[in-house]
Design a protein around this motif. Structure first.
Motif, mmCIF file in Angstrom:
data_model
loop_
_atom_site.group_PDB
_atom_site.id
_atom_site.type_symbol
_atom_site.label_atom_id
_atom_site.label_comp_id
_atom_site.label_asym_id
_atom_site.label_seq_id
_atom_site.Cartn_x
_atom_site.Cartn_y
_atom_site.Cartn_z
ATOM 1 N N TYR A 82 7.975 4.391 13.142
ATOM 2 C CA TYR A 82 7.599 4.096 11.984
ATOM 3 C C TYR A 82 7.429 2.673 11.575
ATOM 4 O O TYR A 82 6.274 1.862 11.057
ATOM 5 N N TYR A 83 8.422 1.874 11.639
ATOM 6 C CA TYR A 83 8.428 0.379 11.103
ATOM 7 C C TYR A 83 7.783 -0.359 11.893
ATOM 8 O O TYR A 83 7.050 -1.615 11.457
ATOM 9 N N LEU A 84 7.804 -0.226 13.109
ATOM 10 C CA LEU A 84 7.044 -0.977 14.436
ATOM 11 C C LEU A 84 5.558 -0.911 13.932
ATOM 12 O O LEU A 84 4.716 -1.831 13.940
ATOM 13 N N SER A 125 14.715 -7.533 13.247
ATOM 14 C CA SER A 125 14.055 -8.555 12.384
ATOM 15 C C SER A 125 12.722 -7.988 11.915
ATOM 16 O O SER A 125 12.406 -7.960 10.788
ATOM 17 N N SER A 126 11.833 -7.551 13.019
ATOM 18 C CA SER A 126 10.690 -7.027 12.600
ATOM 19 C C SER A 126 10.737 -5.731 11.735
ATOM 20 O O SER A 126 9.789 -5.605 10.797
ATOM 21 N N ILE A 127 11.695 -4.937 11.970
ATOM 22 C CA ILE A 127 11.755 -3.533 11.354
ATOM 23 C C ILE A 127 12.032 -4.124 9.634
ATOM 24 O O ILE A 127 11.747 -3.612 8.975
ATOM 25 N N ALA A 128 13.015 -5.190 9.668
ATOM 26 C CA ALA A 128 13.455 -5.544 8.350
ATOM 27 C C ALA A 128 12.384 -6.167 7.463
ATOM 28 O O ALA A 128 12.165 -5.857 6.347
ATOM 29 N N SER A 129 11.475 -7.011 8.307
ATOM 30 C CA SER A 129 10.131 -7.531 7.450
ATOM 31 C C SER A 129 9.271 -6.410 7.201
ATOM 32 O O SER A 129 8.502 -6.573 6.078
ATOM 33 N N ALA A 130 9.196 -5.351 8.203
ATOM 34 C CA ALA A 130 8.217 -4.202 7.732
ATOM 35 C C ALA A 130 8.585 -3.461 6.441
ATOM 36 O O ALA A 130 7.974 -2.883 5.847
ATOM 37 N N MET A 131 10.028 -3.549 6.091
ATOM 38 C CA MET A 131 10.444 -2.503 5.136
ATOM 39 C C MET A 131 10.394 -3.481 3.584
ATOM 40 O O MET A 131 10.191 -2.780 2.562
ATOM 41 N N ILE A 132 10.346 -4.752 3.747
ATOM 42 C CA ILE A 132 10.427 -5.698 2.618
ATOM 43 C C ILE A 132 8.897 -6.125 2.194
ATOM 44 O O ILE A 132 8.127 -6.125 2.852
ATOM 45 N N LYS A 133 9.141 -5.916 0.672
ATOM 46 C CA LYS A 133 8.069 -6.585 0.107
ATOM 47 C C LYS A 133 8.596 -7.452 -1.265
ATOM 48 O O LYS A 133 9.263 -7.212 -1.865
ATOM 49 N N TYR A 134 7.797 -8.708 -1.376
ATOM 50 C CA TYR A 134 8.398 -9.460 -2.076
ATOM 51 C C TYR A 134 7.982 -9.150 -3.469
ATOM 52 O O TYR A 134 6.693 -9.606 -3.412
#
Length: 297
Positions: free
Chosen positions: A128-130, A197-206
């Motif tokens: 999902y995240y990738l 790292s890529s999964i964390a970035s996919a989950m986050i929105k600033y």
């Protein structure tokens, strides 16, 4: 109609509707529906009119109690907790699975669901995240998240599973089902660590405070800790979990910073629904790993 059939059908319906809300209503489950499922579960559990009613209510209270603590820590949504509690009330004890004759040892049904959901989430999350990362960036940006540290950590995770497999093989024996289950867990656990790292970035929105919603989770660990300390000195209620009190305080203090928020988190009701299907079909999957004399009826 057999009351057990009604209970099983109710569990499936509740899990399905939660999943549909999670997938198609921006992960928002209407409060009236959530509390209605809890009330419905309470009515069904009273129909036992026996000690099982008390056991069922006790299990549901434990689910709500521990769930609330985890919710306050910002690790799970409130709707997820209510869903688990409602299901545990509707069907408190693990029934005989549909597909296998496996002694379930009278364990709580919700335990089977939690384990099955956890395995399902572990398998679904990397994909999902990738895929989400790929839609937001390039293949190279995803691969840049891999470094020597993530490779080493991933290898250590897989090695730990391998050692555990050998230990089980030498002590209690290991069936083909158990080996396959643990091998799948090892692969996807390693995958999550490799692409963390890529999964964390996919989950986050600033986002700014104006875009906060109650129940959002702030990734404080991704912020500069000096900045977090400075903000906590100004905003006493600042924590991972976004509440109406926090939103009001942030606005009153005129905080302009952007915060990393888990706006793109995986819909958790999806693995929960899969966990329900697994629990009803094969029971508690952990029982496939225990010694054979506990498994067959």
């Amino acid at each position: 109609m057999d009351i057990t059939v009604i209970r099983v059908a109710s569990v499936l319906a509740i899990a399905l509707i939660y999943m549909l809300f999670d997938l198609f209503n921006k992960r928002n489950v209407p409060s009236i529906f959530a509390y209605a499922t809890l009330a419905y579960g309470f009515v069904l559990t009273l129909l036992y009119a026996s000690i099982l009613s008390l056991i069922s209510i006790a299990v549901a209270l434990l689910v709500l109690g521990f769930g609330y603590l985890i919710y306050k820590m910002g690790q799970i949504g409130a709707a997820d907790i209510i869903e688990f509690a409602a299901i545990s009330l509707v069907l408190p004890i693990q029934p005989m699975p549909w597909l296998v004759s496996l002694n379930q040892l009278g364990l709580p049904f919700i335990l089977s669901i939690l384990i099955g959901s956890g395995v399902a989430a572990l398998i679904i999350a990397p994909t999902y995240y990738l895929l989400f990362s790929k839609n937001r960036g390039t293949k190279s940006s995803i691969m840049r998240g891999i470094n020597s540290k993530s490779i080493f950590k991933s290898a250590m995770v897989i090695l730990a599973y391998a050692v555990f497999l050998v230990f089980l093989r030498l002590t209690i024996g290991l069936s083909a089902y158990a080996f396959a289950l643990l091998a799948v867990l090892a692969f996807f656990s390693g995958l999550i660590v490799l692409f963390e790292s890529s999964i964390a970035s996919a989950m986050i929105k600033y986002v700014r405070v104006s875009s906060f919603e109650e129940g959002d989770i702030i990734a404080l660990n991704l912020m500069d800790q000096k900045e977090v300390s400075r903000l906590k000195a100004r905003v006493k209620s600042l924590d991972r979990l976004v509440t109406q009190r926090l939103i009001k305080e942030l606005k009153s203090k005129r905080i302009k910073e952007r915060f990393p928020v888990y706006k793109n988190a995986m819909p958790m009701a999806l693995p929960v629904f899969i966990g329900v299907l697994v629990a009803l079909s094969v029971g508690d999957i952990i029982l496939f790993i225990i010694p054979p004399f506990l498994a067959p009826l």
